[in-house]
Design a protein around this motif. Sequence first.
Motif, short mmCIF file in Angstrom:
data_model
loop_
_atom_site.label_atom_id
_atom_site.label_comp_id
_atom_site.label_asym_id
_atom_site.label_seq_id
_atom_site.Cartn_x
_atom_site.Cartn_y
_atom_site.Cartn_z
N LEU A 9 5.31 0.23 -0.61
CA LEU A 9 4.10 1.47 0.05
C LEU A 9 5.34 3.10 -0.18
CD1 LEU A 9 1.65 2.82 0.48
CD2 LEU A 9 2.04 2.76 2.67
N THR A 65 5.23 4.58 -3.54
CA THR A 65 3.84 4.77 -4.40
C THR A 65 3.85 5.73 -5.48
OG1 THR A 65 2.94 4.68 -2.12
CG2 THR A 65 1.97 6.37 -3.54
N HIS A 67 2.74 5.75 -9.35
CA HIS A 67 1.64 6.43 -9.77
C HIS A 67 2.43 6.98 -10.81
CE1 HIS A 67 -1.20 8.44 -7.24
NE2 HIS A 67 -0.72 7.94 -6.11
N LEU A 102 -0.53 -1.85 -3.89
CA LEU A 102 0.86 -0.96 -2.79
C LEU A 102 0.83 -1.58 -1.60
CD1 LEU A 102 -0.46 2.62 -3.56
CD2 LEU A 102 1.51 1.42 -4.48
#
Length: 59
Positions: A36, A39, A43, A57
């Motif tokens: 996480l 992230t 992306h 994730l």
Amino acid sequence: MAYNAKREELEASAAALFDVVTSGKVKFAVNQTYPLSETAQAHRDLEARKTTGSTVLLP
């Protein structure tokens, strides 16, 4: 496209989907995972088309 007019229909549809997935009848590839904390990188990789299949994730 399916439409669920009532919350109960939505919950029943979701339960049926999860039953099929957890039974192993439906398989899907998780080709990459990211913590996480990464992230933003996930992306960027998605936007740059560096991924294939599912991306997950992890907490």
